[in-house]
Scaffold this active site. Structure first.
Site, PDB file in Angstrom:
ATOM      1  CD  GLU A   1      -2.918   1.262   2.497  1.00 35.72           C
ATOM      2  OE1 GLU A   1      -3.762   2.044   2.403  1.00 35.72           O
ATOM      3  OE2 GLU A   1      -2.855   0.299   3.269  1.00 35.72           O
TER       4      GLU A   1
ATOM      5  CD  GLU B   1      -5.207  -1.820   5.712  1.00 41.42           C
ATOM      6  OE1 GLU B   1      -5.541  -1.213   4.926  1.00 41.42           O
ATOM      7  OE2 GLU B   1      -4.173  -1.440   6.427  1.00 41.42           O
ATOM      8  CG  ASN B   2      -0.363  -6.722   4.446  1.00 43.72           C
ATOM      9  OD1 ASN B   2      -0.509  -5.859   3.508  1.00 43.72           O
ATOM     10  ND2 ASN B   2       0.287  -6.722   5.272  1.00 43.72           N
TER      11      ASN B   2
ATOM     12  CD  GLU C   1      -6.204   3.732   6.686  1.00 41.46           C
ATOM     13  OE1 GLU C   1      -6.584   3.286   7.925  1.00 41.46           O
ATOM     14  OE2 GLU C   1      -5.844   2.586   6.093  1.00 41.46           O
TER      15      GLU C   1
ATOM     16  N   GLY D   1       3.157   2.329  10.417  1.00 39.48           N
ATOM     17  CA  GLY D   1       3.083   1.830  11.611  1.00 39.48           C
ATOM     18  C   GLY D   1       2.739   0.345  11.473  1.00 39.48           C
ATOM     19  CB  ALA D   2       0.399  -1.934  11.582  1.00 38.15           C
TER      20      ALA D   2
ATOM     21  CG  HIS E   1      -6.087   1.319  12.804  1.00 33.37           C
ATOM     22  ND1 HIS E   1      -6.863   2.376  12.732  1.00 33.37           N
ATOM     23  CD2 HIS E   1      -5.403   1.235  11.441  1.00 33.37           C
ATOM     24  CE1 HIS E   1      -6.995   2.973  11.370  1.00 33.37           C
ATOM     25  NE2 HIS E   1      -6.135   2.115  10.647  1.00 33.37           N
ATOM     26  CD  GLU E   2      -3.112  -1.560  10.641  1.00 33.99           C
ATOM     27  OE1 GLU E   2      -3.472  -1.808   9.688  1.00 33.99           O
ATOM     28  OE2 GLU E   2      -2.537  -0.257  10.947  1.00 33.99           O
TER      29      GLU E   2
ATOM     30  CG  HIS F   1      -7.859  -1.624   8.244  1.00 35.86           C
ATOM     31  ND1 HIS F   1      -8.703  -0.814   7.637  1.00 35.86           N
ATOM     32  CD2 HIS F   1      -6.707  -0.930   8.472  1.00 35.86           C
ATOM     33  CE1 HIS F   1      -8.164   0.604   7.460  1.00 35.86           C
ATOM     34  NE2 HIS F   1      -7.050   0.426   8.281  1.00 35.86           N
TER      35      HIS F   1
END
Length: 857
Positions: free
Chosen positions: A123, A265-266, A321, A262-263, A298-299, A302
């Site tokens: 991404e 979300e795959n 987001e 930060g991370a 958060h991830e 997603h």
């Protein structure tokens, strides 16, 4: 204005067209080698509609080895960043074999190596560095992945469920993964390495057992337990609050140290920056623990708001987001302190997002135009986007909002959609007309709401006159009135709450009346920051004191304290401009003394109140700033409060120090910071807390207070800290940041020397952010020093990063382009630096967009 000869073209939302081809299925095979990884991509390609356009794929830094259509060699044309395939077929199998070099991929996009392990970041547009593909979010495919690598890379991971694995010849092995859910290529992930593994499981509400795995660097397994606990907490919360259940058989998190974000979300395989996974009490602060819980949540959230339903195009980024930030904020508030979490969110908006709105990169939460998509992963898209979702929640209520969410998933599961689709689902499910509200998605800038009030003693009517206006920037259309949910509490002079209401503020000017009142009331305005707007109302000290003590909302009490402190600073800026000596009303000191002495106030909230507004916060409150006088006035007010409350702070600190809960530790550390600025300095307290610290929160609290108070023991404590933690990168990041914020003329020499420290690497984004980024963003006095040395230093750093990691260069350039509120001399010095950057012959698109806009602004 000097120009870069290769000016990249902009992309516009208005030019969106559906893809000419779709790829419903993709099979990928990787033979992993550090400098020569071979990727075989077999795509099922379908022409989308009745047209004769060629198939044009995206690709960067790829060596094409072969191309076949339905098993036969096909003619292709390689263009800059593109591959054109010559075929008139409407439905075919395309096989492409490419070679890539993960080891030398310093951009950290696509497939690259992090401390000897392979990992990906796709991404927004990184997949094109893996193979030629339609690298856009509205092309959704079901992925099958085969990974081959030497057995030294013990774990071979990708999205979905593991369907096969085994040994190969010559000491190699393989693993096959299949993701049953269609996804855009930006959600593809691959990891290969030898890591420590923490395993657990989660029993879903429908009775399924999901395997949970957290992978970390060798030797860090003991630091993964909080991340695992946070994941399970997030999964349970999403079921109970949103009725959303996880959909795969396995959920994996991998922590890597080299990561731009930060991370990520795959689907089913989240790749995280180590900063948001690794923690134990000895090496991580309470804030670190909270941050990990929030980002893990958060991830995970997603999975539905971003993965199952994704963006049609990158202009819709806030669709996933903004919504997911709102969800992770609600998660943190439900499992922790709602007022404190709300305060943290408000600080981001007021300190960072308002600055973005006022600067050259101002854009709506759904941008209209972009050169480099990486530049729009911003606090506007994320955090202001979350505030827009929060306003929608306020207008619809919890039940109406949840009904809208259910309709949204029912309509769009498995699709790539737009922000309008989301708002339409909310409107249809609730029956609330959101036509005017949609303007929040399209209008840039921070609305300013000016409030005047009056009281008619004869009729007992109190009137609030509201006026909203959003500044119009050069080239923008005039701004229309927004639908603003404006939360109000009215208190009598004794602090008794009389009215608590959310007003529907929809017109440019609007008057609201409240009847049956016996005397003029004290208004608590925009309670809990019910809309992301600037509030203009002339509060008196008397009103603020009542609000600090009696407002029903704890957030409103904090807001009143910020306003009280800010007013005191700005009054002294005026006095300095008039060449008068500075003064501080004793009632201001008394108000903060009351916070220190309060036995009823939540400790975490008291800590937030005592964290006085930063220089950055104060800068955002004005249109133009006399920076030197502002810094002088802030120091004066802060030191006057610290000295005036010194005795009470010392007694309270001794009561709280050592109490084993996060709120009390935060309160004690805030008191210690005040004491370090008092007349005594309290060096012995700083040294004692640092030496006897039972956890990182206490140790870092003492060290931070020593740095902020410029204590004599500062450098000794810094040296001791370095000796203890020089082999622990994430802890050293804290050490680098503290040194970067030291307010002394020699700090640039210090930072230059620290770049040679064995723990520092310019190729590691975490290290760059901790040292270089912290200096530019947090050390206001030295970054903006009058001789321009801070600007010159940052420019030289950004030049180096432009060629190695342009994404990070564009992130840390932000303080350099937000110069509009500074004096003419500083603005000129900054513009000279920006012209140098713009003239670079190989200036990246990331930097070109930001620098060119700053010079046009």
């Amino acid at each position: 204005m000097s120009q870069n000869v290769n000016q990249p073209a902009s992309k516009r939302l208005a030019d969106y067209r559906p893809p000419a081809f779709l790829i419903p299925e993709l099979s990928l095979a990787f033979k992993l080698q550090p400098t020569a990884t071979e990727v075989t991509a077999i795509s099922h390609v379908v022409r989308n509609g009745d047209h004769h356009e060629p198939l044009v794929l995206d690709g960067e830094a790829l060596e094409l080895l072969s191309a076949k259509v339905n098993g036969e060699a096909v003619e292709v044309t390689q263009l800059p960043g593109k591959l054109q395939v010559a075929t008139a077929l409407d439905d075919f199998e395309l096989t492409l074999v490419t070679r890539i070099n993960p080891q030398d991929n310093s951009t950290l996009e696509g497939l690259y190596m992090s401390d000897g392990a392979y990992c990906t970041q796709c991404e927004a547009e990184g997949f094109r560095r893996i193979t030629y593909f339609l690298d856009r979010p509205d092309v959704l495919a079901k992925y099958s992945v085969r990974i081959e690598a030497p057995q030294a890379f013990k774990y071979l991971l990708s999205n979905g469920n593991n369907i096969d694995s085994g040994a190969l010849e010559n000491g190699w092995h393989y693993a096959c993964w299949q993701d049953p859910f269609p996804k855009p290529c930006y959600l593809f992930a691959l990891v290969a390495g030898d890591m420590d593994l923490l395993e657990d499981s989660f029993h879903t509400c429908s009775g399924r057992d999901v395997k949970l795995q957290v992978f970390v660097d060798k030797g860090n397994l003991h630091k993964a337990h909080h991340a695992m606990a946070s994941l399970k907490k997030a999964m349970a919360w999403d079921e109970s609050r949103f009725d959303l259940e996880y959909d795969l058989d396995i959920y994996m998190i991998v922590a890597v140290d080299f990561f731009n974000m930060g991370a990520m979300e795959n689907k089913g395989l989240n790749i995280f920056n180590t900063k948001y996974v690794l923690a134990d009490v000895e090496s991580a602060t309470d804030d670190d623990f909270h941050g990990i819980e929030s980002v893990i949540g958060h991830e995970y959230f997603h999975n539905w708001t971003g993965d199952r339903v994704t963006c049609r195009d990158w202009f819709q980024l806030s669709l996933k987001e903004g919504l997911t930030v709102f969800r992770d904020q609600e998660f943190s508030s439900d499992v922790g302190s709602r007022p404190v979490n709300r305060i943290h969110a408000i600080k981001v908006i007021k300190n960072q997002q308002f600055a973005e709105d006022a600067g050259p990169m101002s854009h709506p939460i759904r941008p209209e135009e972009v050169i480099q998509m990486n530049n729009f992963y911003t606090v506007t898209v994320y955090n202001k986007g979350a505030e827009v979702i929060r306003m929608m929640h306020t207008l619809l209520g919890e039940s109406g909002f949840q009904a809208g969410m259910k309709l949204y998933f029912a309509r769009h599961d498995g699709q790539a959609v737009t922000c309008d689709d989301f708002v339409q689902a909310m409107q249809d499910a609730s029956g609330k007309d959101l036509t005017q509200f949609r303007r929040w998605y399209a209008q840039a800038g921070t609305p300013e709401v000016t409030v005047h009030d009056s009281f008619d003693a004869e009729t007992g009517i109190y009137r609030l006159q509201l006026r909203q206006q959003t500044a119009q920037r050069l080239g923008e259309q005039s701004k229309l009135p927004l639908h603003i949910p404006f939360s109000v509490e009215l208190l009598d002079p004794q602090g008794q709450s009389l009215v608590n209401q959310v007003l529907d503020f929809t017109q440019a000017e609007q008057t609201f009346e409240f009847s049956g009142l016996k005397s003029k009331v004290i208004p608590s305005l925009l309670q809990d920051f019910s809309a992301p707007v600037r509030l203009s109302y002339d509060f008196s000290i008397e009103q603020l004191l009542v609000l600090m003590a009696h407002a029903r909302s704890e957030v409103a009490r904090w807001e009143a304290s910020v306003t009280l402190f800010s007013h005191a600073v700005w009054r002294n800026v005026e006095r300095l401009q008039q060449q008068q000596s500075m003064v501080l009303d004793s009632r201001v000191i008394d108000a903060f003394r009351g916070v220190i002495l309060s036995e009823s106030l939540d400790h975490a909230l008291a800590a937030e109140i005592l964290k006085m507004p930063s220089a950055s916060t104060l800068i955002e409150q004005a249109s133009q700033v006399d920076l030197d006088k502002l810094l002088c006035a802030r120091d004066y007010v802060l030191e006057a409060i610290a000295t005036g409350c010194e005795d009470e702070a010392l007694v309270r600190y001794r009561e709280l120090h050592g109490v084993d809960n996060a709120g009390s530790r935060a309160f004690a550390n805030a008191l210690l910071s005040l004491l370090a600025r008092g007349t005594d300095g309290h060096e012995s307290l700083l040294e004692r807390q640092f030496t006897l610290a039972a956890n990182m929160t206490e140790a870092l609290g003492a060290l931070s207070a020593a740095v902020e108070g410029n204590a004599d023991c500062r450098d000794t404590l810094l040296a001791t800290f370095e000796q203890r933690w020089n082999q622990t990168p994430l802890v050293m990041d804290k050490w680098f940041s503290l040194q970067a914020t030291i307010n002394e003329a020699e700090v640039l020499d210090r930072i230059t020397e620290l770049q040679q420290h064995p723990a520092f690497s310019m190729s590691n984004p975490n290290r760059v952010r901790s040292l270089i980024g912290a200096f530019a963003a947090l050390n206001i006095a030295q970054f903006h020093r009058a001789d321009g040395a801070g600007y010159r230093f940052m420019t030289d750093i950004i030049k180096k990063l432009n060629s190695s990691n342009p994404q990070i260069a564009a992130r840390i350039v932000t303080p350099l382009i937000q110069f509009g509120k500074l004096d003419p001399v500083r603005q000129l010095l900054i513009k000279q630096c920006l012209h140098e950057l713009l003239a670079l012959p190989e200036l990246s698109k990331d930097l070109f967009e930001k620098v060119s806009k700053a010079l046009k602004d």
